[in-house]
Design a protein around this motif. Structure first.
Motif, PDB file in Angstrom:
ATOM      1  N   VAL A   1     -12.504   0.385  -6.010  1.00 48.95           N
ATOM      2  CA  VAL A   1     -11.808  -0.300  -4.929  1.00 48.95           C
ATOM      3  C   VAL A   1     -12.842  -0.839  -3.948  1.00 48.95           C
ATOM      4  O   VAL A   1     -13.717  -0.096  -3.503  1.00 48.95           O
ATOM      5  CB  VAL A   1     -10.841   0.651  -4.192  1.00 48.95           C
ATOM      6  N   MET A   2     -12.717  -2.137  -3.659  1.00 48.23           N
ATOM      7  CA  MET A   2     -13.603  -2.785  -2.692  1.00 48.23           C
ATOM      8  C   MET A   2     -12.749  -3.502  -1.649  1.00 48.23           C
ATOM      9  O   MET A   2     -11.810  -4.216  -2.007  1.00 48.23           O
ATOM     10  CB  MET A   2     -14.520  -3.782  -3.388  1.00 48.23           C
ATOM     11  N   ILE A   3     -13.063  -3.289  -0.382  1.00 51.45           N
ATOM     12  CA  ILE A   3     -12.372  -3.963   0.718  1.00 51.45           C
ATOM     13  C   ILE A   3     -13.450  -4.503   1.649  1.00 51.45           C
ATOM     14  O   ILE A   3     -14.376  -3.778   2.016  1.00 51.45           O
ATOM     15  CB  ILE A   3     -11.453  -3.002   1.490  1.00 51.45           C
ATOM     16  N   HIS A   4     -13.309  -5.773   2.023  1.00 49.07           N
ATOM     17  CA  HIS A   4     -14.290  -6.364   2.932  1.00 49.07           C
ATOM     18  C   HIS A   4     -13.609  -7.448   3.753  1.00 49.07           C
ATOM     19  O   HIS A   4     -12.568  -7.982   3.354  1.00 49.07           O
ATOM     20  CB  HIS A   4     -15.484  -6.943   2.157  1.00 49.07           C
ATOM     21  N   PRO A   5     -14.200  -7.793   4.909  1.00 44.86           N
ATOM     22  CA  PRO A   5     -13.628  -8.883   5.696  1.00 44.86           C
ATOM     23  C   PRO A   5     -13.671 -10.182   4.893  1.00 44.86           C
ATOM     24  O   PRO A   5     -14.578 -10.399   4.088  1.00 44.86           O
ATOM     25  CB  PRO A   5     -14.553  -8.985   6.913  1.00 44.86           C
TER      26      PRO A   5
ATOM     27  N   TRP B   1     -16.348  -3.199   9.105  1.00 44.62           N
ATOM     28  CA  TRP B   1     -15.949  -2.185   8.134  1.00 44.62           C
ATOM     29  C   TRP B   1     -15.824  -2.796   6.753  1.00 44.62           C
ATOM     30  O   TRP B   1     -15.224  -3.859   6.582  1.00 44.62           O
ATOM     31  CB  TRP B   1     -14.618  -1.556   8.534  1.00 44.62           C
ATOM     32  N   GLU B   2     -16.422  -2.127   5.774  1.00 50.94           N
ATOM     33  CA  GLU B   2     -16.280  -2.452   4.360  1.00 50.94           C
ATOM     34  C   GLU B   2     -16.104  -1.149   3.600  1.00 50.94           C
ATOM     35  O   GLU B   2     -16.545  -0.091   4.068  1.00 50.94           O
ATOM     36  CB  GLU B   2     -17.509  -3.196   3.828  1.00 50.94           C
ATOM     37  N   TYR B   3     -15.497  -1.231   2.420  1.00 51.48           N
ATOM     38  CA  TYR B   3     -15.241  -0.046   1.622  1.00 51.48           C
ATOM     39  C   TYR B   3     -15.551  -0.359   0.166  1.00 51.48           C
ATOM     40  O   TYR B   3     -15.189  -1.430  -0.331  1.00 51.48           O
ATOM     41  CB  TYR B   3     -13.763   0.354   1.770  1.00 51.48           C
ATOM     42  N   ASP B   4     -16.213   0.560  -0.530  1.00 55.65           N
ATOM     43  CA  ASP B   4     -16.540   0.379  -1.943  1.00 55.65           C
ATOM     44  C   ASP B   4     -16.712   1.763  -2.571  1.00 55.65           C
ATOM     45  O   ASP B   4     -17.702   2.443  -2.309  1.00 55.65           O
ATOM     46  CB  ASP B   4     -17.817  -0.445  -2.090  1.00 55.65           C
ATOM     47  N   THR B   5     -15.729   2.182  -3.372  1.00 54.32           N
ATOM     48  CA  THR B   5     -15.762   3.517  -3.968  1.00 54.32           C
ATOM     49  C   THR B   5     -15.175   3.484  -5.381  1.00 54.32           C
ATOM     50  O   THR B   5     -14.269   2.716  -5.663  1.00 54.32           O
ATOM     51  CB  THR B   5     -14.970   4.522  -3.097  1.00 54.32           C
ATOM     52  N   ILE B   6     -15.706   4.359  -6.212  1.00 53.76           N
ATOM     53  CA  ILE B   6     -15.213   4.534  -7.582  1.00 53.76           C
ATOM     54  C   ILE B   6     -14.374   5.805  -7.642  1.00 53.76           C
ATOM     55  O   ILE B   6     -14.775   6.852  -7.121  1.00 53.76           O
ATOM     56  CB  ILE B   6     -16.395   4.607  -8.577  1.00 53.76           C
ATOM     57  N   PHE B   7     -13.208   5.705  -8.300  1.00 53.92           N
ATOM     58  CA  PHE B   7     -12.316   6.842  -8.508  1.00 53.92           C
ATOM     59  C   PHE B   7     -12.234   7.114 -10.006  1.00 53.92           C
ATOM     60  O   PHE B   7     -12.132   6.180 -10.809  1.00 53.92           O
ATOM     61  CB  PHE B   7     -10.910   6.524  -7.982  1.00 53.92           C
ATOM     62  N   THR B   8     -12.263   8.395 -10.386  1.00 52.44           N
ATOM     63  CA  THR B   8     -12.342   8.754 -11.812  1.00 52.44           C
ATOM     64  C   THR B   8     -11.141   9.545 -12.331  1.00 52.44           C
ATOM     65  O   THR B   8     -11.170  10.003 -13.467  1.00 52.44           O
ATOM     66  CB  THR B   8     -13.624   9.552 -12.084  1.00 52.44           C
TER      67      THR B   8
ATOM     68  N   TYR C   1      -8.731  -9.264   5.695  1.00 53.84           N
ATOM     69  CA  TYR C   1      -9.582  -8.549   4.749  1.00 53.84           C
ATOM     70  C   TYR C   1      -9.186  -8.921   3.326  1.00 53.84           C
ATOM     71  O   TYR C   1      -8.079  -9.394   3.076  1.00 53.84           O
ATOM     72  CB  TYR C   1      -9.475  -7.029   4.936  1.00 53.84           C
ATOM     73  N   HIS C   2     -10.110  -8.675   2.411  1.00 51.91           N
ATOM     74  CA  HIS C   2      -9.885  -8.941   0.997  1.00 51.91           C
ATOM     75  C   HIS C   2      -9.972  -7.619   0.245  1.00 51.91           C
ATOM     76  O   HIS C   2     -10.936  -6.871   0.393  1.00 51.91           O
ATOM     77  CB  HIS C   2     -10.937  -9.921   0.472  1.00 51.91           C
ATOM     78  N   PHE C   3      -8.948  -7.322  -0.559  1.00 54.98           N
ATOM     79  CA  PHE C   3      -8.888  -6.118  -1.381  1.00 54.98           C
ATOM     80  C   PHE C   3      -9.133  -6.524  -2.822  1.00 54.98           C
ATOM     81  O   PHE C   3      -8.534  -7.483  -3.313  1.00 54.98           O
ATOM     82  CB  PHE C   3      -7.500  -5.474  -1.252  1.00 54.98           C
ATOM     83  N   HIS C   4     -10.008  -5.785  -3.488  1.00 60.06           N
ATOM     84  CA  HIS C   4     -10.344  -6.072  -4.880  1.00 60.06           C
ATOM     85  C   HIS C   4     -10.364  -4.747  -5.630  1.00 60.06           C
ATOM     86  O   HIS C   4     -10.964  -3.778  -5.175  1.00 60.06           O
ATOM     87  CB  HIS C   4     -11.723  -6.741  -4.947  1.00 60.06           C
ATOM     88  N   ILE C   5      -9.696  -4.722  -6.794  1.00 60.78           N
ATOM     89  CA  ILE C   5      -9.729  -3.530  -7.634  1.00 60.78           C
ATOM     90  C   ILE C   5     -10.177  -3.931  -9.035  1.00 60.78           C
ATOM     91  O   ILE C   5      -9.782  -4.984  -9.541  1.00 60.78           O
ATOM     92  CB  ILE C   5      -8.361  -2.814  -7.681  1.00 60.78           C
TER      93      ILE C   5
ATOM     94  N   GLU D   1      -6.540  -8.661  -7.059  1.00 64.40           N
ATOM     95  CA  GLU D   1      -6.951  -8.899  -5.674  1.00 64.40           C
ATOM     96  C   GLU D   1      -5.733  -9.071  -4.783  1.00 64.40           C
ATOM     97  O   GLU D   1      -4.667  -9.470  -5.247  1.00 64.40           O
ATOM     98  CB  GLU D   1      -7.816 -10.159  -5.593  1.00 64.40           C
ATOM     99  N   LYS D   2      -5.916  -8.780  -3.499  1.00 66.93           N
ATOM    100  CA  LYS D   2      -4.881  -8.996  -2.492  1.00 66.93           C
ATOM    101  C   LYS D   2      -5.559  -9.358  -1.174  1.00 66.93           C
ATOM    102  O   LYS D   2      -6.652  -8.893  -0.886  1.00 66.93           O
ATOM    103  CB  LYS D   2      -4.037  -7.743  -2.267  1.00 66.93           C
ATOM    104  N   ASP D   3      -4.873 -10.167  -0.396  1.00 63.41           N
ATOM    105  CA  ASP D   3      -5.299 -10.428   0.972  1.00 63.41           C
ATOM    106  C   ASP D   3      -4.569  -9.444   1.877  1.00 63.41           C
ATOM    107  O   ASP D   3      -3.355  -9.228   1.730  1.00 63.41           O
ATOM    108  CB  ASP D   3      -4.972 -11.864   1.375  1.00 63.41           C
ATOM    109  N   LEU D   4      -5.309  -8.828   2.787  1.00 59.94           N
ATOM    110  CA  LEU D   4      -4.752  -7.836   3.699  1.00 59.94           C
ATOM    111  C   LEU D   4      -5.023  -8.241   5.142  1.00 59.94           C
ATOM    112  O   LEU D   4      -5.960  -8.998   5.412  1.00 59.94           O
ATOM    113  CB  LEU D   4      -5.399  -6.464   3.460  1.00 59.94           C
ATOM    114  N   VAL D   5      -4.236  -7.697   6.057  1.00 60.94           N
ATOM    115  CA  VAL D   5      -4.477  -7.870   7.484  1.00 60.94           C
ATOM    116  C   VAL D   5      -4.643  -6.484   8.084  1.00 60.94           C
ATOM    117  O   VAL D   5      -3.780  -5.614   7.919  1.00 60.94           O
ATOM    118  CB  VAL D   5      -3.311  -8.617   8.171  1.00 60.94           C
ATOM    119  N   LEU D   6      -5.761  -6.266   8.779  1.00 59.47           N
ATOM    120  CA  LEU D   6      -6.009  -4.997   9.457  1.00 59.47           C
ATOM    121  C   LEU D   6      -5.610  -5.174  10.919  1.00 59.47           C
ATOM    122  O   LEU D   6      -6.103  -6.068  11.602  1.00 59.47           O
ATOM    123  CB  LEU D   6      -7.480  -4.601   9.343  1.00 59.47           C
TER     124      LEU D   6
END
Length: 135
Positions: free
Chosen positions: A53-57, A70-77, A103-107, A120-125
């Motif tokens: 999961v990646m989230i960035h402006p 704020w940005e987010y980038d993590t792997i889930f197993t 923000y932009h959400f990418h999985i 992908e999805k566009d998000l509003v924070l």
């Protein structure tokens, strides 16, 4: 003369996983200081490995507030070794001082053969109103 024919079984997985019913946040909104609702279904003809999961402006991110970048980038197993799974969690925490805006959400979901499916999805924070239900 004895002729032997050897037939190799083709176990090669060339198909990407399938992502469906993706829900991020509440009506594509995420809130400062709160965990993000993430839910989706994933299936594969082989075995799943992980999702990232990646989230960035957004590139043209304009913020009406001053806040922390704020940005987010993590792997889930938790999907590793499974053929299908429904992911539903609230593990991604938005910092309370995160900059508001688009923000932009990418999985990316990866199977054991290395095939990748993306969504992908566009998000509003925004600031939390406290009026959304926490599914």
């Amino acid at each position: 003369i004895l002729a032997l024919s050897i037939f190799a079984c083709n176990d090669e997985d060339n198909l990407k996983p399938i992502i469906s019913n993706l829900e991020v946040g509440h009506n594509d909104s995420i809130f400062a200081g709160e965990a993000i609702h993430l839910e989706f279904e994933v299936e594969d003809d082989g075995l799943l490995d992980y999702y990232q999961v990646m989230i960035h402006p957004e590139a043209d991110h304009k913020s009406a507030t001053t806040g922390t970048h704020w940005e987010y980038d993590t792997i889930f197993t938790e999907i590793s070794g499974l053929k299908n799974y429904t992911v539903h969690h609230h593990k991604i925490m938005v910092p309370a001082d995160a900059e508001h805006g688009d923000y932009h959400f990418h999985i990316a979901v990866v199977d054991k053969s290395g095939n990748v499916a993306e969504a992908e999805k566009d998000l509003v924070l925004t600031e939390s109103t406290g009026e959304h239900d926490d599914e």
